[in-house]
Scaffold this motif. Structure first.
Motif, mmCIF file in Angstrom:
data_model
loop_
_atom_site.group_PDB
_atom_site.id
_atom_site.type_symbol
_atom_site.label_atom_id
_atom_site.label_comp_id
_atom_site.label_asym_id
_atom_site.label_seq_id
_atom_site.Cartn_x
_atom_site.Cartn_y
_atom_site.Cartn_z
ATOM 1 N N PRO A 1 41.252 32.288 49.138
ATOM 2 C CA PRO A 1 40.311 31.789 50.155
ATOM 3 C C PRO A 1 38.844 32.008 49.809
ATOM 4 C CG PRO A 1 42.141 32.919 51.208
ATOM 5 C CD PRO A 1 42.252 33.194 49.734
ATOM 6 N N VAL A 2 38.549 32.956 48.915
ATOM 7 C CA VAL A 2 37.149 33.196 48.536
ATOM 8 C C VAL A 2 36.844 32.639 47.142
ATOM 9 C CG1 VAL A 2 36.943 35.213 50.019
ATOM 10 C CG2 VAL A 2 37.652 35.531 47.641
ATOM 11 N N GLY A 3 37.730 31.797 46.627
ATOM 12 C CA GLY A 3 37.462 31.117 45.379
ATOM 13 C C GLY A 3 37.838 31.865 44.118
ATOM 14 N N LEU A 4 38.707 32.867 44.235
ATOM 15 C CA LEU A 4 39.171 33.624 43.079
ATOM 16 C C LEU A 4 40.670 33.430 42.914
ATOM 17 C CD1 LEU A 4 37.302 36.970 43.853
ATOM 18 C CD2 LEU A 4 36.549 35.193 42.267
ATOM 19 N N LYS A 5 41.178 33.655 41.709
ATOM 20 C CA LYS A 5 42.601 33.478 41.460
ATOM 21 C C LYS A 5 43.150 34.643 40.649
ATOM 22 C CE LYS A 5 42.325 29.496 39.366
ATOM 23 N NZ LYS A 5 42.735 28.207 38.739
ATOM 24 N N PRO A 6 44.303 35.172 41.030
ATOM 25 C CA PRO A 6 44.890 36.277 40.263
ATOM 26 C C PRO A 6 45.368 35.851 38.888
ATOM 27 C CG PRO A 6 46.388 35.588 41.991
ATOM 28 C CD PRO A 6 45.106 34.849 42.231
ATOM 29 N N ASP A 7 45.580 34.546 38.669
ATOM 30 C CA ASP A 7 46.018 34.100 37.352
ATOM 31 C C ASP A 7 44.839 33.714 36.464
ATOM 32 O OD1 ASP A 7 45.388 31.869 38.830
ATOM 33 O OD2 ASP A 7 47.161 30.707 38.257
ATOM 34 N N ASN A 8 43.642 34.151 36.865
ATOM 35 C CA ASN A 8 42.445 34.039 36.031
ATOM 36 C C ASN A 8 42.062 35.466 35.638
ATOM 37 O OD1 ASN A 8 39.579 34.138 35.381
ATOM 38 N ND2 ASN A 8 39.435 32.036 36.130
ATOM 39 N N VAL A 9 42.123 35.773 34.355
ATOM 40 C CA VAL A 9 41.903 37.159 33.918
ATOM 41 C C VAL A 9 40.503 37.636 34.286
ATOM 42 C CG1 VAL A 9 41.906 38.752 31.960
ATOM 43 C CG2 VAL A 9 43.580 36.899 32.049
ATOM 44 N N ALA A 10 39.510 36.775 34.146
ATOM 45 C CA ALA A 10 38.146 37.172 34.499
ATOM 46 C C ALA A 10 38.041 37.512 35.978
ATOM 47 C CB ALA A 10 37.160 36.062 34.133
ATOM 48 N N ASP A 11 38.689 36.729 36.830
ATOM 49 C CA ASP A 11 38.678 37.017 38.262
ATOM 50 C C ASP A 11 39.366 38.351 38.554
ATOM 51 O OD1 ASP A 11 37.381 34.642 38.764
ATOM 52 O OD2 ASP A 11 39.120 33.624 39.656
ATOM 53 N N ALA A 12 40.467 38.614 37.865
ATOM 54 C CA ALA A 12 41.195 39.868 38.087
ATOM 55 C C ALA A 12 40.371 41.072 37.654
ATOM 56 C CB ALA A 12 42.530 39.840 37.341
ATOM 57 N N VAL A 13 39.740 40.976 36.475
ATOM 58 C CA VAL A 13 38.905 42.082 36.003
ATOM 59 C C VAL A 13 37.722 42.284 36.943
ATOM 60 C CG1 VAL A 13 37.436 42.902 34.129
ATOM 61 C CG2 VAL A 13 39.603 41.790 33.598
ATOM 62 N N ALA A 14 37.125 41.177 37.397
ATOM 63 C CA ALA A 14 36.001 41.276 38.332
ATOM 64 C C ALA A 14 36.424 41.926 39.642
ATOM 65 C CB ALA A 14 35.421 39.891 38.591
ATOM 66 N N THR A 15 37.617 41.612 40.095
ATOM 67 C CA THR A 15 38.106 42.219 41.336
ATOM 68 C C THR A 15 38.172 43.728 41.200
ATOM 69 O OG1 THR A 15 39.350 40.239 41.947
ATOM 70 C CG2 THR A 15 40.058 42.309 42.944
ATOM 71 N N TYR A 16 38.673 44.194 40.060
ATOM 72 C CA TYR A 16 38.714 45.635 39.830
ATOM 73 C C TYR A 16 37.315 46.227 39.727
ATOM 74 C CZ TYR A 16 38.921 50.019 37.307
ATOM 75 O OH TYR A 16 38.712 51.314 36.921
ATOM 76 N N LEU A 17 36.450 45.602 38.926
ATOM 77 C CA LEU A 17 35.136 46.184 38.678
ATOM 78 C C LEU A 17 34.263 46.231 39.926
ATOM 79 C CD1 LEU A 17 34.299 44.662 35.167
ATOM 80 C CD2 LEU A 17 34.791 47.055 35.705
ATOM 81 N N VAL A 18 34.286 45.171 40.729
ATOM 82 C CA VAL A 18 33.488 45.188 41.965
ATOM 83 C C VAL A 18 34.059 46.206 42.946
ATOM 84 C CG1 VAL A 18 32.682 43.841 43.941
ATOM 85 C CG2 VAL A 18 32.666 42.825 41.655
ATOM 86 N N THR A 19 35.378 46.251 43.045
ATOM 87 C CA THR A 19 36.010 47.258 43.908
ATOM 88 C C THR A 19 35.632 48.658 43.457
ATOM 89 O OG1 THR A 19 37.886 45.795 44.358
ATOM 90 C CG2 THR A 19 38.219 48.134 44.764
ATOM 91 N N ALA A 20 35.666 48.898 42.151
ATOM 92 C CA ALA A 20 35.318 50.217 41.621
ATOM 93 C C ALA A 20 33.833 50.504 41.798
ATOM 94 C CB ALA A 20 35.702 50.302 40.147
ATOM 95 N N TYR A 21 32.997 49.491 41.629
ATOM 96 C CA TYR A 21 31.544 49.666 41.812
ATOM 97 C C TYR A 21 31.247 50.204 43.207
ATOM 98 C CZ TYR A 21 26.605 48.452 42.399
ATOM 99 O OH TYR A 21 25.254 48.500 42.671
ATOM 100 N N TYR A 22 31.853 49.591 44.204
ATOM 101 C CA TYR A 22 31.644 50.080 45.560
ATOM 102 C C TYR A 22 32.424 51.367 45.810
ATOM 103 C CZ TYR A 22 28.927 46.052 47.007
ATOM 104 O OH TYR A 22 27.920 45.111 47.134
ATOM 105 N N GLY A 23 33.566 51.510 45.164
ATOM 106 C CA GLY A 23 34.375 52.714 45.352
ATOM 107 C C GLY A 23 33.658 53.978 44.951
ATOM 108 N N VAL A 24 32.901 53.948 43.833
ATOM 109 C CA VAL A 24 32.188 55.147 43.418
ATOM 110 C C VAL A 24 31.027 55.453 44.356
ATOM 111 C CG1 VAL A 24 32.831 54.895 40.995
ATOM 112 C CG2 VAL A 24 30.667 53.912 41.803
ATOM 113 N N ARG A 25 30.762 54.531 45.264
ATOM 114 C CA ARG A 25 29.739 54.732 46.284
ATOM 115 C C ARG A 25 30.356 54.985 47.659
ATOM 116 N NH1 ARG A 25 28.108 51.842 42.142
ATOM 117 N NH2 ARG A 25 25.921 52.000 41.450
ATOM 118 N N GLY A 26 31.683 55.178 47.672
ATOM 119 C CA GLY A 26 32.378 55.493 48.908
ATOM 120 C C GLY A 26 32.519 54.336 49.860
#
Length: 246
Positions: free
Chosen positions: A129-154
């Motif tokens: 729904p937000v224009g990303l796909k799990p079968d796109n490796v770049a989208d999957a890596v970005a999902t992890y990295l953005v989640t982690a970026y905010y995660g280290v900030r609580g």
């Protein structure tokens, strides 16, 4: 982007699982912000990715002195893979077995979760729904990295345009590397699905720590160590903007 909940029982142990992933040994990471060798050395180390890893180990990308330009043409088809449920089952098994080496109890709980639910399919319903796909490796890596970026900030924030900016950044880097573009669908699926599982675990750990603040420093540290181990990058020292992570 609201990620699927792993449920009450899993949320109680998710910090232990996250820490266990960090404690499992990773191969040596070359210096750089993102490293292609590290990208192929994520949670699972099955035979499927060994040749790609060996060929890519010395190919550093996204280094400050050698960034892939925004004008770099991207073969978007090369970022995609055809999902295979047999490969997915093997990927989830490998993740559980990796965890079992350091946390047998957490591995058993994660195995039960994977047996009862398809976490990747749930992420599909969140991402598309937000224009990303799990079968796109770049989208999957970005999902992890953005989640982690905010995660280290609580935090569990993250807007669609931020995920897309990092996906474009990762996509340019991956698309410029023959070791990735020539990889098999199974290898790309393994990379993408391991990133998505890590994103869900990080998200759940932060949510749990928000209700138990005393756990937050450990959660932040675990997520930060995870990205340093996987990508050689300190997320506390970069900023997320229109051009991705800089």
């Amino acid at each position: 982007m609201t990620m699927p909940s792993l449920g009450g029982a899993m949320r109680k142990i998710v910090l232990g699982i996250l820490l266990a992933f960090v404690l499992t040994p990773f191969p040596a990471i070359a210096q750089g912000v993102f490293d292609m060798g590290a990208l192929t050395n994520t949670l699972s180390q099955g035979a499927l990715v060994q040749s790609e890893t060996a060929r890519a180990r010395t190919n550093q990308i996204f280094r400050p002195q050698a960034r892939v330009p925004r004008s770099q043409a991207v073969d978007r088809a090369a970022l995609l893979y055809r999902p295979d449920m047999t490969v997915r089952k093997r990927n989830m098994t490998q993740i559980v077995e990796r965890l079992r080496r350091v946390d047998p109890v957490g591995a058993a709980d994660l195995q039960r979760t994977f047996a009862s639910r398809d976490v990747i399919a749930e992420m599909d319903r969140v991402m598309r729904p937000v224009g990303l796909k799990p079968d796109n490796v770049a989208d999957a890596v970005a999902t992890y990295l953005v989640t982690a970026y905010y995660g280290v900030r609580g935090s569990t924030e993250g807007e669609p345009h931020e995920f897309k900016a990092v996906s474009a950044q990762v996509g340019r880097a991956l698309g410029a590397d023959p070791a990735f573009t020539s990889a098999s669908d199974a290898s790309k699926q393994e990379m993408a699905e391991s990133m998505l599982v890590q994103a869900v675990l990080a998200n759940q750990a932060v949510q749990a720590a928000q209700k138990q603040p005393s756990a937050m420093p450990a959660v932040k540290a675990a997520i930060g160590q995870g990205t340093r181990s996987s990508f050689g990058m300190d997320l506390t020292r970069v900023r997320l903007g229109a051009d991705g992570l800089r």
